[in-house]
Scaffold this motif. Structure first.
Motif, PDB file in Angstrom:
ATOM      1  N   UNK A   1     -10.293   2.604  10.360  1.00 32.75           N
ATOM      2  CA  UNK A   1     -10.603   2.822   9.728  1.00 32.75           C
ATOM      3  C   UNK A   1     -10.615   2.151   8.108  1.00 32.75           C
ATOM      4  N   UNK A   2      -9.692   1.481   7.827  1.00 32.11           N
ATOM      5  CA  UNK A   2      -9.149   0.346   6.967  1.00 32.11           C
ATOM      6  C   UNK A   2      -8.663  -0.551   7.653  1.00 32.11           C
ATOM      7  N   UNK A   3      -9.242  -1.830   7.722  1.00 31.20           N
ATOM      8  CA  UNK A   3      -8.609  -3.001   8.302  1.00 31.20           C
ATOM      9  C   UNK A   3      -7.992  -4.013   7.565  1.00 31.20           C
ATOM     10  N   UNK A   4      -7.925  -3.840   6.297  1.00 35.38           N
ATOM     11  CA  UNK A   4      -7.199  -5.262   5.150  1.00 35.38           C
ATOM     12  C   UNK A   4      -6.034  -4.738   4.554  1.00 35.38           C
ATOM     13  N   UNK A   5      -4.786  -4.792   5.111  1.00 34.88           N
ATOM     14  CA  UNK A   5      -4.124  -4.369   4.033  1.00 34.88           C
ATOM     15  C   UNK A   5      -3.103  -5.507   2.874  1.00 34.88           C
ATOM     16  N   UNK A   6      -2.717  -5.233   1.881  1.00 32.22           N
ATOM     17  CA  UNK A   6      -2.412  -6.229   1.192  1.00 32.22           C
ATOM     18  C   UNK A   6      -1.256  -5.615   0.208  1.00 32.22           C
ATOM     19  N   UNK A   7      -0.729  -6.751  -1.109  1.00 33.20           N
ATOM     20  CA  UNK A   7      -0.108  -5.551  -2.245  1.00 33.20           C
ATOM     21  C   UNK A   7      -0.495  -5.276  -3.456  1.00 33.20           C
ATOM     22  N   UNK A   8      -1.411  -5.696  -3.777  1.00 33.54           N
ATOM     23  CA  UNK A   8      -2.012  -5.858  -5.871  1.00 33.54           C
ATOM     24  C   UNK A   8      -0.238  -6.410  -6.256  1.00 33.54           C
ATOM     25  N   UNK A   9       0.090  -7.027  -5.487  1.00 32.96           N
ATOM     26  CA  UNK A   9       1.570  -7.546  -6.223  1.00 32.96           C
ATOM     27  C   UNK A   9       0.880  -7.729  -7.702  1.00 32.96           C
ATOM     28  N   UNK A  10       2.233  -6.891  -8.866  1.00 30.95           N
ATOM     29  CA  UNK A  10       1.663  -7.143 -10.247  1.00 30.95           C
ATOM     30  C   UNK A  10       3.048  -7.041 -10.690  1.00 30.95           C
ATOM     31  N   UNK A  11       3.486  -7.945 -11.196  1.00 30.81           N
ATOM     32  CA  UNK A  11       4.633  -8.479 -11.851  1.00 30.81           C
ATOM     33  C   UNK A  11       5.171  -7.710 -12.717  1.00 30.81           C
ATOM     34  N   UNK A  12       5.989  -6.614 -13.558  1.00 29.33           N
ATOM     35  CA  UNK A  12       6.281  -6.869 -15.122  1.00 29.33           C
ATOM     36  C   UNK A  12       7.693  -6.873 -15.232  1.00 29.33           C
ATOM     37  N   UNK A  13       7.998  -7.459 -16.651  1.00 27.38           N
ATOM     38  CA  UNK A  13       9.653  -7.673 -16.151  1.00 27.38           C
ATOM     39  C   UNK A  13      10.301  -5.494 -16.458  1.00 27.38           C
TER      40      UNK A  13
END
Ligand code: DOR
Length: 445
Positions: free
Chosen positions: A307-319
């Motif tokens: 149903x969902x075919x895309x897996x990613x990260x939303x890589x969102x670095x903060x200190x």
């Protein structure tokens, strides 16, 4: 340069088979199954030989949602540092978000990022253009080959890029733009919930309140609005970081009517759930909030059943010193881009997902969804973006992010990334990054 990757176990397009790959001029020239007798010339010294016996070979990972923070917040990360970390984790292509400073909402801001990436990016790259309440004309004037999609913050997150004018949304969804990627959380609902939480806890809101403040109702209302607009106008809509079981169902139903309505799930929503806030606190605070255990299982199921075919990260670095503020001041987002493949392979080791499904959701399907040219598959004529892994060999990956932390610090993974090949070149070998290799701007069909 000519080379042969000999005797790998190749995972590609639903199959796992033994074979060898010939690479010439950065592209896959031939794929040979083991039952084919290899011509002598491949062993004559003309071709650099890499013995891949015992290794599993996948296409390089394509991450369609990262925040590399350049320009404007380069103390958290920049194109060089985060693309390098991505590469070490097998991510050979990334698509970077526009909530930088200045925001990527104009052609000149987009060109500035492309110029920096050309010089500094360690992996292949593309950038989103960001929508605002009033930059429609600007977006329409930009050559579509220069960006991967239009990002619309239908709920605000890091940066201030909220698109809340109904008029602007109608224009965006009706304009036959290249893919629209949305962040869906309803502002009104969040504001109300936040007021209530402040009333109850003052400055001391526990992190475990995050999914009550950025609630499932907020996600459902906003995703429902995006999907209705996409159904109304036949829009190509990609709903990012889906976090609830209900939104999965909404995508399932909408896609049956308009197949260009798709969703993306990020790895952390497949691993964390709301029982873990007491342990992780700020380290798992992200937008949308990580929700219930039942959502985590529904999301895993959605990845499994397609149903969902895309897996990613939303890589969102903060200190960490930024994260370690009280709830309201603690920025949302987790650094993950270099851990995503290892995380998904954990699900394979647990028998939850098949490795062919991982290759589809992280390589083939992102390439298809964005119409990426000649990447995302092990196919003759395609660029040689390749990851070689050793299954069932433990590893403790180095943290390569500029911010210096990840929620997975100290975790032993059950599979190891041995080698990453980018456009035919050795880019990472046993954790050592070849600093001179640079990525390329990806092209679209
Ligand atoms: O948690 C998040 N952080 N979600 C987003 O959508 C933005 C991101 C960031 O840029 O920090």
């Amino acid at each position: 340069m000519k080379r042969i990757l000999h005797n790998a176990t190749i995972v590609n397009e639903g199959e796992k088979f033994k074979g060898s790959i010939i690479i010439e001029n950065g592209r896959i020239a031939r794929i040979m199954r083991l039952d084919v007798t290899l011509p002598e010339k491949y062993f004559s010294g003309e071709y650099e030989f890499t013995d891949c016996e015992g290794l599993t070979l996948l296409p390089g990972i394509i991450d369609d949602q990262v925040h590399f923070r350049e320009p404007g917040n380069t103390h958290k990360g920049d194109i060089a540092s985060e693309s390098r970390a991505a590469l070490a984790g097998g991510v050979t292509t990334f698509m970077d978000m526009p909530n930088t400073n200045p925001a990527t909402t104009t052609l000149s801001a987009l060109k500035q990022k492309l110029a920096s990436a050309e010089k500094n990016s360690h992996s292949n790259y593309a950038f989103y253009i960001g929508a605002t309440n009033d930059n429609m004309e600007e977006i329409l004037s930009i050559d579509k080959s220069l960006y991967c999609g239009v990002k619309v913050f239908m709920g605000s997150s890091t940066g201030n890029m909220l698109v809340d004018s109904q008029d602007a949304l109608e224009k965006l969804f009706s304009s036959r733009l290249k893919l629209i990627a949305t962040h869906c959380e309803d502002e009104e609902t969040i504001r109300r919930n936040m007021q209530e939480a402040v009333g109850k806890y003052g400055d001391n809101i526990p992190f475990s309140m995050h999914p009550a403040i950025r609630s499932r109702e907020a996600c459902i209302a906003s995703s429902s609005k995006a999907i209705s607009l996409a159904l109304k106008y036949g829009t190509s809509l990609h709903v990012l970081h889906i976090s609830t079981a209900e939104e999965v169902e909404m995508i399932r139903k909408a896609a049956a009517i308009n197949p260009l309505i798709t969703g993306e799930i990020c790895v952390h929503y497949l691993f964390f759930n709301d029982t873990m806030y007491p342990e992780y606190g700020a380290k798992m605070k992200c937008n949308p909030a990580i929700k219930k255990e039942s959502d985590m299982h529904a999301l895993r199921e959605a990845v499994k059943d397609g149903t969902i075919r895309v897996v990613a990260t939303d890589h969102a670095p903060h200190l960490l010193r930024e994260k370690n503020n009280p709830y309201i001041k603690s920025p949302s987002g987790l650094p993950l881009v270099g851990h995503s493949l290892l995380m998904m392979l954990e699900l394979v080791s647990d028998g939850i997902l098949d490795i062919c499904t991982v290759a589809d959701r992280m390589c083939h399907s992102p390439a298809e969804r964005f119409g990426i040219l000649d990447r995302g598959y092990i196919r003759e004529g395609y660029y040689a973006d390749i990851v070689l892994i050793k299954e069932n060999e433990k590893c403790l990956p180095k943290v390569e992010y500029k911010c210096g932390w990840t929620p997975f610090e100290g975790r032993i993974f059950r599979n190891r990334i041995c080698r990453v090949i980018l456009n035919g070149e050795d880019a990472v070998t046993d954790g050592i990054i070849n600093e001179s290799v640079r990525g390329r701007q990806i092209e679209f069909k």
